[in-house]
Motif scaffolding. Structure first.
Motif, PDB file in Angstrom:
ATOM      1  N   ASP A   1       0.805  -1.224   0.000  1.00 13.50           N
ATOM      2  CA  ASP A   1       0.000   0.000   0.000  1.00 13.50           C
ATOM      3  C   ASP A   1       0.839   1.275   0.000  1.00 13.50           C
ATOM      4  OD1 ASP A   1      -2.214  -1.613   0.030  1.00 13.50           O
ATOM      5  OD2 ASP A   1      -2.683  -1.308   2.145  1.00 13.50           O
ATOM      6  N   ALA A   2       2.058   1.218   0.524  1.00 12.16           N
ATOM      7  CA  ALA A   2       2.885   2.421   0.603  1.00 12.16           C
ATOM      8  C   ALA A   2       3.200   3.006  -0.772  1.00 12.16           C
ATOM      9  CB  ALA A   2       4.193   2.116   1.337  1.00 12.16           C
ATOM     10  N   LEU A   3       3.102   2.195  -1.821  1.00 15.20           N
ATOM     11  CA  LEU A   3       3.359   2.692  -3.180  1.00 15.20           C
ATOM     12  C   LEU A   3       2.185   3.484  -3.737  1.00 15.20           C
ATOM     13  CD1 LEU A   3       4.946  -0.492  -4.818  1.00 15.20           C
ATOM     14  CD2 LEU A   3       6.160   1.614  -4.231  1.00 15.20           C
ATOM     15  N   LEU A   4       0.996   3.279  -3.187  1.00 10.64           N
ATOM     16  CA  LEU A   4      -0.220   3.777  -3.824  1.00 10.64           C
ATOM     17  C   LEU A   4      -0.340   5.303  -3.897  1.00 10.64           C
ATOM     18  CD1 LEU A   4      -2.820   1.182  -2.494  1.00 10.64           C
ATOM     19  CD2 LEU A   4      -2.041   1.462  -4.867  1.00 10.64           C
ATOM     20  N   PRO A   5      -0.117   6.053  -2.809  1.00  9.71           N
ATOM     21  CA  PRO A   5      -0.360   7.494  -2.900  1.00  9.71           C
ATOM     22  C   PRO A   5       0.462   8.189  -3.988  1.00  9.71           C
ATOM     23  CG  PRO A   5      -0.249   6.835  -0.611  1.00  9.71           C
ATOM     24  CD  PRO A   5       0.185   5.653  -1.412  1.00  9.71           C
ATOM     25  N   ALA A   6       1.770   7.954  -4.015  1.00 17.22           N
ATOM     26  CA  ALA A   6       2.614   8.617  -5.014  1.00 17.22           C
ATOM     27  C   ALA A   6       2.294   8.125  -6.420  1.00 17.22           C
ATOM     28  CB  ALA A   6       4.093   8.398  -4.690  1.00 17.22           C
ATOM     29  N   ALA A   7       2.021   6.822  -6.563  1.00 10.50           N
ATOM     30  CA  ALA A   7       1.712   6.290  -7.894  1.00 10.50           C
ATOM     31  C   ALA A   7       0.358   6.799  -8.385  1.00 10.50           C
ATOM     32  CB  ALA A   7       1.737   4.760  -7.865  1.00 10.50           C
ATOM     33  N   LEU A   8      -0.656   6.817  -7.525  1.00  8.31           N
ATOM     34  CA  LEU A   8      -1.962   7.348  -7.917  1.00  8.31           C
ATOM     35  C   LEU A   8      -1.858   8.836  -8.243  1.00  8.31           C
ATOM     36  CD1 LEU A   8      -4.274   5.512  -5.373  1.00  8.31           C
ATOM     37  CD2 LEU A   8      -4.412   5.310  -7.868  1.00  8.31           C
ATOM     38  N   MET A   9      -1.073   9.577  -7.448  1.00  8.07           N
ATOM     39  CA  MET A   9      -0.870  10.999  -7.733  1.00  8.07           C
ATOM     40  C   MET A   9      -0.288  11.195  -9.124  1.00  8.07           C
ATOM     41  SD  MET A   9       1.508  13.781  -5.691  1.00  8.07           S
ATOM     42  CE  MET A   9       3.045  12.936  -6.135  1.00  8.07           C
ATOM     43  N   GLU A  10       0.671  10.350  -9.493  1.00  9.56           N
ATOM     44  CA  GLU A  10       1.261  10.471 -10.821  1.00  9.56           C
ATOM     45  C   GLU A  10       0.259  10.091 -11.905  1.00  9.56           C
ATOM     46  OE1 GLU A  10       5.344   8.809 -12.728  1.00  9.56           O
ATOM     47  OE2 GLU A  10       5.438  10.014 -10.900  1.00  9.56           O
ATOM     48  N   CYS A  11      -0.582   9.110 -11.641  1.00  8.87           N
ATOM     49  CA  CYS A  11      -1.646   8.769 -12.592  1.00  8.87           C
ATOM     50  C   CYS A  11      -2.544   9.976 -12.833  1.00  8.87           C
ATOM     51  CB  CYS A  11      -2.479   7.603 -12.069  1.00  8.87           C
ATOM     52  SG  CYS A  11      -1.656   5.999 -12.062  1.00  8.87           S
ATOM     53  N   CYS A  12      -2.807  10.734 -11.777  1.00  5.99           N
ATOM     54  CA  CYS A  12      -3.693  11.890 -11.883  1.00  5.99           C
ATOM     55  C   CYS A  12      -3.155  12.951 -12.828  1.00  5.99           C
ATOM     56  CB  CYS A  12      -3.935  12.514 -10.512  1.00  5.99           C
ATOM     57  SG  CYS A  12      -4.932  11.500  -9.393  1.00  5.99           S
ATOM     58  N   THR A  13      -1.838  12.986 -13.024  1.00  5.04           N
ATOM     59  CA  THR A  13      -1.250  14.001 -13.906  1.00  5.04           C
ATOM     60  C   THR A  13      -1.392  13.643 -15.371  1.00  5.04           C
ATOM     61  OG1 THR A  13       0.972  13.005 -13.863  1.00  5.04           O
ATOM     62  CG2 THR A  13       0.429  14.568 -12.109  1.00  5.04           C
ATOM     63  N   LEU A  14      -1.801  12.407 -15.682  1.00  9.17           N
ATOM     64  CA  LEU A  14      -2.040  12.013 -17.065  1.00  9.17           C
ATOM     65  C   LEU A  14      -3.325  12.666 -17.559  1.00  9.17           C
ATOM     66  CD1 LEU A  14      -1.317   8.188 -16.688  1.00  9.17           C
ATOM     67  CD2 LEU A  14       0.272   9.926 -17.543  1.00  9.17           C
ATOM     68  N   SER A  15      -3.510  12.710 -18.867  1.00  9.22           N
ATOM     69  CA  SER A  15      -4.773  13.207 -19.407  1.00  9.22           C
ATOM     70  C   SER A  15      -5.892  12.253 -19.024  1.00  9.22           C
ATOM     71  CB  SER A  15      -4.683  13.315 -20.937  1.00  9.22           C
ATOM     72  OG  SER A  15      -4.567  12.020 -21.522  1.00  9.22           O
ATOM     73  N   GLY A  16      -7.122  12.740 -19.057  1.00 10.92           N
ATOM     74  CA  GLY A  16      -8.251  11.887 -18.719  1.00 10.92           C
ATOM     75  C   GLY A  16      -8.312  10.636 -19.563  1.00 10.92           C
ATOM     76  N   ILE A  17      -8.093  10.796 -20.863  1.00 15.30           N
ATOM     77  CA  ILE A  17      -8.141   9.626 -21.746  1.00 15.30           C
ATOM     78  C   ILE A  17      -6.949   8.720 -21.505  1.00 15.30           C
ATOM     79  CG2 ILE A  17      -6.903  10.703 -23.699  1.00 15.30           C
ATOM     80  CD1 ILE A  17      -8.939   9.264 -25.535  1.00 15.30           C
ATOM     81  N   GLY A  18      -5.824   9.320 -21.097  1.00 14.53           N
ATOM     82  CA  GLY A  18      -4.648   8.519 -20.791  1.00 14.53           C
ATOM     83  C   GLY A  18      -4.874   7.633 -19.576  1.00 14.53           C
ATOM     84  N   ILE A  19      -5.568   8.160 -18.583  1.00 15.82           N
ATOM     85  CA  ILE A  19      -5.876   7.360 -17.396  1.00 15.82           C
ATOM     86  C   ILE A  19      -6.798   6.206 -17.760  1.00 15.82           C
ATOM     87  CG2 ILE A  19      -6.919   7.382 -15.104  1.00 15.82           C
ATOM     88  CD1 ILE A  19      -6.228  10.346 -14.910  1.00 15.82           C
ATOM     89  N   VAL A  20      -7.812   6.489 -18.585  1.00 15.65           N
ATOM     90  CA  VAL A  20      -8.799   5.468 -18.936  1.00 15.65           C
ATOM     91  C   VAL A  20      -8.193   4.411 -19.863  1.00 15.65           C
ATOM     92  CG1 VAL A  20     -10.977   5.040 -20.124  1.00 15.65           C
ATOM     93  CG2 VAL A  20     -10.753   7.015 -18.606  1.00 15.65           C
ATOM     94  N   ASN A  21      -7.448   4.842 -20.875  1.00 15.45           N
ATOM     95  CA  ASN A  21      -6.894   3.897 -21.853  1.00 15.45           C
ATOM     96  C   ASN A  21      -5.793   3.034 -21.274  1.00 15.45           C
ATOM     97  OD1 ASN A  21      -8.647   4.752 -23.792  1.00 15.45           O
ATOM     98  ND2 ASN A  21      -7.166   6.034 -24.881  1.00 15.45           N
ATOM     99  N   GLY A  22      -5.091   3.538 -20.273  1.00 17.12           N
ATOM    100  CA  GLY A  22      -4.077   2.735 -19.611  1.00 17.12           C
ATOM    101  C   GLY A  22      -2.752   2.700 -20.334  1.00 17.12           C
TER     102      GLY A  22
END
Length: 349
Positions: free
Chosen positions: A192-213
């Motif tokens: 779980d310790a990886l999640l906050p920083a990794a999710l935060m970085e996911c948030c910086t992607l475009s909306g379609i980038g987050i969805v498309n993976g």
């Protein structure tokens, strides 16, 4: 998930508001296979077939490190198949398996995250780290999983100061899109310790980038679970809110200790606050709340009326203080809970 194609918290969140990583889909084994150009040894005593690729290597290291392989190879051979070199079909990507098998084969291609990273000569790719964790988890190769998770903890730490270092020194083999895979690896292994920083970085992607993976090197497309997708879209709003609060707190009228021109600096700080909306809206709603403020200060204080102490305060001390406060509540912003968040571990340095 994979497919084929009252406190600081109240201040920064404004309001208070489970997912598992899906296993890889299993490819159909072909009727014939080709020898791997790198990991096929004439005197090997174990054959492994993944996809249309056959590896031939030595069973000893695999048995020593993997409980699953040890159990598989301890089973008696079927009647009439007393072969000196058993061949085991595996439902894994050949590219993934190759990354893992290299660790057990001595020679010029051997790469170890533990020794090579310490020496500073080699940075593993996301594909290599991901494969070692996923395959290692599947076949219970615990040491391989842990050393690669330790590497990820250096890139996505829980400690604020360690994150600043990791942010400056991110290897080119890891891009923001790889954070999607890191979230899934954290879910798979319960890290779980990886999640906050990794999710935060996911948030910086475009909306379609987050969805498309993320499309992996083997062609598999890796996406976030629906629950983590929801966390990202809520998190994007919270990150923008954090940037806005940082912006307004940056130019509160308290001056630096040792300010040489208090009246002048208070006046300039007020002007910087009043002019925040003048062509700098992106700083108010930026998803990157680590964005530097020196450019804005330089533009609005062209005659450098601020004294040296107050300028240093705005460029270094105050933004770091505000960012540290946001970091403290980052797990809540991302909708997760992490025990010991913010503490520096021995792995993070």
């Amino acid at each position: 998930m994979l497919s084929n194609s009252h406190s600081l918290e109240d201040t920064w969140l404004g309001t208070r508001p489970t997912a598992e990583n899906a296993s890889d889909s299993e490819p159909t084994q072909p009727t014939s296979s080709k020898r791997d150009a790198e990991l096929w040894f004439e005197d090997g005593n174990l054959g492994l077939v993944a996809g249309d690729v056959e590896f031939k290597l030595y069973r000893g290291p695999l048995i020593a490190h993997s409980l699953v392989f040890k159990d598989m190879l301890s089973l008696p051979q079927p009647a009439g198949r007393d072969e000196p070199c058993p061949v085991i079909p595996l439902y894994d990507s050949p590219d993934d398996l190759r990354h893992v098998l290299r660790v057990f084969i001595p020679g010029s291609t051997l790469r170890s995250v533990r020794t090579s990273h310490r020496a500073g000569h080699y940075e593993p790719s996301y594909e290599e780290v991901s494969a070692c964790i996923r395959i290692g988890h599947k076949y219970e190769i615990e040491d391989l999983v842990q050393r690669n998770l330790d590497y990820l903890r250096k890139l996505y730490p829980s400690n604020f100061d360690a994150y600043l270092v990791a942010r400056r020194n991110r290897p080119p083999t890891f891009t923001p899109a790889h954070a999607i895979g890191v979230v899934n690896l954290a879910r798979l292994t319960g890290t779980d310790a990886l999640l906050p920083a990794a999710l935060m970085e996911c948030c910086t992607l475009s909306g379609i980038g987050i969805v498309n993976g993320l499309e992996r090197a083997d062609g598999m497309r890796e996406t976030l679970s629906p629950e983590d997708l929801g966390r990202c879209f809520v998190g994007r709003t919270r990150m923008a809110q954090a940037s806005a609060r940082i912006a307004h707190q940056m130019f509160r009228q308290s001056i630096a200790k040792g300010c040489r021109h208090p009246a002048c600096c208070v006046r300039v700080l007020q002007r910087l606050l009043n002019e925040l909306g003048d062509g700098r809206i992106e700083l108010l709603s930026s998803l990157d709340w680590f964005a530097p403020w020196t450019g804005y200060v330089d533009d609005k204080d062209e005659d450098r009326e601020l004294c040296t102490q107050c300028y240093k305060m705005l460029s270094e001390e105050r933004p770091r203080q505000l960012q540290r406060e946001v970091w403290t509540v980052l797990p809540a912003m991302m909708g997760v809970s992490v025990e010991g968040w913010g503490e520096k571990t021995s792995v993070e340095g």
